[in-house]
Write a protein that holds these residues in place. Sequence first.
Motif, PDB file in Angstrom:
ATOM      1  N   THR A 241      -4.999   2.212  -4.710  1.00 61.78           N
ATOM      2  CA  THR A 241      -5.844   1.389  -5.754  1.00 61.78           C
ATOM      3  C   THR A 241      -6.025   1.955  -6.918  1.00 61.78           C
ATOM      4  N   ARG A 242      -6.283   3.360  -7.094  1.00 56.52           N
ATOM      5  CA  ARG A 242      -6.397   4.060  -8.040  1.00 56.52           C
ATOM      6  C   ARG A 242      -5.220   4.459  -8.885  1.00 56.52           C
TER       7      ARG A 242
ATOM      8  N   CYS B  11     -12.073  -0.714  -0.755  1.00 54.30           N
ATOM      9  CA  CYS B  11     -11.132   0.097  -0.084  1.00 54.30           C
ATOM     10  C   CYS B  11     -11.686   1.211   0.530  1.00 54.30           C
TER      11      CYS B  11
ATOM     12  N   ASN C 299       0.794  -1.134  -0.129  1.00 54.35           N
ATOM     13  CA  ASN C 299       0.151  -0.089  -0.126  1.00 54.35           C
ATOM     14  C   ASN C 299       0.884   1.321  -0.126  1.00 54.35           C
TER      15      ASN C 299
ATOM     16  N   THR D 190     -11.557  -4.509  -5.711  1.00 54.30           N
ATOM     17  CA  THR D 190     -10.589  -3.763  -4.852  1.00 54.30           C
ATOM     18  C   THR D 190     -10.991  -2.457  -4.601  1.00 54.30           C
ATOM     19  N   LEU D 191     -11.751  -1.847  -5.570  1.00 52.93           N
ATOM     20  CA  LEU D 191     -12.162  -0.317  -5.433  1.00 52.93           C
ATOM     21  C   LEU D 191     -13.284  -0.382  -4.619  1.00 52.93           C
TER      22      LEU D 191
ATOM     23  N   CYS E 248      -8.564   5.025  -1.184  1.00 56.48           N
ATOM     24  CA  CYS E 248      -8.395   4.261  -2.653  1.00 56.48           C
ATOM     25  C   CYS E 248      -7.169   4.848  -3.501  1.00 56.48           C
TER      26      CYS E 248
END
Length: 104
Positions: A91-92, A85, A24, A81-82, A88
């Motif tokens: 993820t984005r 979260c 992350n 995943t989006l 995010c």
Amino acid sequence: MPKIGFALATALQGESDKAFWALNLALIADTSDLRYFSADSGLRLVVDDLLANYQNKTLMTVILLYLKQDYLSAQSTIQTTLDECDNCTSTRNMQRFIQQRLNG
């Protein structure tokens, strides 16, 4: 790339929560070099082993699929995943990298 490498090394040591945390952080940082990454056959075998251990961590699954150069599977997994979260950013960022690979 060094941060992602650290996350993978931590995962290989069996420290899954620490590896996910490191991943992350890596994806929130400037990861523009990630688009130049290309896994050799040995690393792809390692990634396959790690994929089996991270089935409940969709972001880790997405990055592993990306590193394996399976961009279509990574794209199909990124939406889950989006949906899961809270923050995010990582993820984005990953979604953007996948799109660049699929479009370029």
